[in-house]
Design a protein around this motif. Structure first.
Motif, PDB file in Angstrom:
ATOM      1  N   UNK A   1      16.714  16.905  17.678  1.00  0.00           N
ATOM      2  CA  UNK A   1      17.910  16.407  16.998  1.00  0.00           C
ATOM      3  C   UNK A   1      18.657  15.376  17.847  1.00  0.00           C
ATOM      4  N   UNK A   2      18.720  15.601  19.145  1.00  0.00           N
ATOM      5  CA  UNK A   2      19.420  14.655  20.028  1.00  0.00           C
ATOM      6  C   UNK A   2      18.698  13.319  20.091  1.00  0.00           C
ATOM      7  N   UNK A   3      17.368  13.331  20.179  1.00  0.00           N
ATOM      8  CA  UNK A   3      16.604  12.080  20.197  1.00  0.00           C
ATOM      9  C   UNK A   3      16.804  11.319  18.893  1.00  0.00           C
ATOM     10  N   UNK A   4      16.820  12.039  17.786  1.00  0.00           N
ATOM     11  CA  UNK A   4      17.058  11.389  16.500  1.00  0.00           C
ATOM     12  C   UNK A   4      18.460  10.781  16.463  1.00  0.00           C
ATOM     13  N   UNK A   5      19.434  11.524  16.914  1.00  0.00           N
ATOM     14  CA  UNK A   5      20.814  11.013  16.978  1.00  0.00           C
ATOM     15  C   UNK A   5      20.889   9.737  17.817  1.00  0.00           C
ATOM     16  N   UNK A   6      20.276   9.753  18.997  1.00  0.00           N
ATOM     17  CA  UNK A   6      20.296   8.572  19.870  1.00  0.00           C
ATOM     18  C   UNK A   6      19.590   7.393  19.212  1.00  0.00           C
ATOM     19  N   UNK A   7      18.471   7.663  18.547  1.00  0.00           N
ATOM     20  CA  UNK A   7      17.721   6.606  17.863  1.00  0.00           C
ATOM     21  C   UNK A   7      18.560   5.985  16.758  1.00  0.00           C
TER      22      UNK A   7
ATOM     23  N   UNK B   1      24.436  14.954  15.746  1.00  0.00           N
ATOM     24  CA  UNK B   1      23.754  14.513  14.537  1.00  0.00           C
ATOM     25  C   UNK B   1      24.624  14.770  13.316  1.00  0.00           C
ATOM     26  N   UNK B   2      24.687  13.805  12.421  1.00  0.00           N
ATOM     27  CA  UNK B   2      25.452  13.942  11.188  1.00  0.00           C
ATOM     28  C   UNK B   2      25.023  15.233  10.481  1.00  0.00           C
TER      29      UNK B   2
ATOM     30  N   UNK C   1      14.443   3.288  20.159  1.00  0.00           N
ATOM     31  CA  UNK C   1      13.676   4.495  19.864  1.00  0.00           C
ATOM     32  C   UNK C   1      13.720   5.443  21.059  1.00  0.00           C
ATOM     33  N   UNK C   2      14.188   6.663  20.806  1.00  0.00           N
ATOM     34  CA  UNK C   2      14.309   7.692  21.835  1.00  0.00           C
ATOM     35  C   UNK C   2      13.510   8.907  21.385  1.00  0.00           C
ATOM     36  N   UNK C   3      12.749   9.473  22.301  1.00  0.00           N
ATOM     37  CA  UNK C   3      11.852  10.581  21.968  1.00  0.00           C
ATOM     38  C   UNK C   3      12.058  11.750  22.925  1.00  0.00           C
ATOM     39  N   UNK C   4      11.429  12.876  22.590  1.00  0.00           N
ATOM     40  CA  UNK C   4      11.403  14.042  23.458  1.00  0.00           C
ATOM     41  C   UNK C   4      10.011  14.132  24.072  1.00  0.00           C
ATOM     42  N   UNK C   5       9.938  14.148  25.380  1.00  0.00           N
ATOM     43  CA  UNK C   5       8.662  14.291  26.073  1.00  0.00           C
ATOM     44  C   UNK C   5       8.358  15.768  26.232  1.00  0.00           C
TER      45      UNK C   5
END
Length: 119
Positions: free
Chosen positions: A40-46, A4-5, A52-56
């Motif tokens: 943070x990783x899901x946000x980075x991927x999104x 993530x930036x 749209x990528x989320x954390x389950x």
């Protein structure tokens, strides 16, 4: 936060579990589709894939919306609120957004509430 930036990461206020709620909205109508969680990783991927990528929280893993159902979300815009603790993800939704098969997770009915008005 790897990937993530750093300027974005510095603005985030994560829960104790390292998550942010993500309110998901249809970009052209404003319809609220669902609430999901991102780390943070899901946000980075999104932000970097356009999907749209989320954390389950139940499965304890990342998931890309529509990866099994085909009901994909194409990212149009991501906004961070003023406190850095909530995301607004504006998408183009293909098919139903809810796991129950409805367009939105908010189809379960309106709750009775007193309607307020300005003085």
């Amino acid at each position: 936060m790897p990937g993530l930036d750093p300027t974005v990461a510095a603005r985030l206020t994560l829960t104790a579990d390292g998550l942010l709620p993500a309110v998901v909205q249809q970009h052209d109508t404003g319809e609220v589709l669902m609430l999901a969680w991102m780390d943070a990783e899901a946000l980075h991927r999104t932000l970097t894939t356009g999907r749209a990528t989320y954390w389950s929280r139940s499965r304890q893993r990342h998931w890309v919306k529509g990866e099994t159902s085909g009901n994909r979300q194409w990212v149009r815009e991501v906004r961070l609120d003023c406190d850095g603790d909530t995301l607004l993800v504006r998408v183009d939704q293909e098919g139903p957004a809810c796991h129950t098969g409805t367009r939105t997770c908010f189809d379960a009915g309106r709750l009775d509430a007193v309607v307020g008005s300005p003085a």
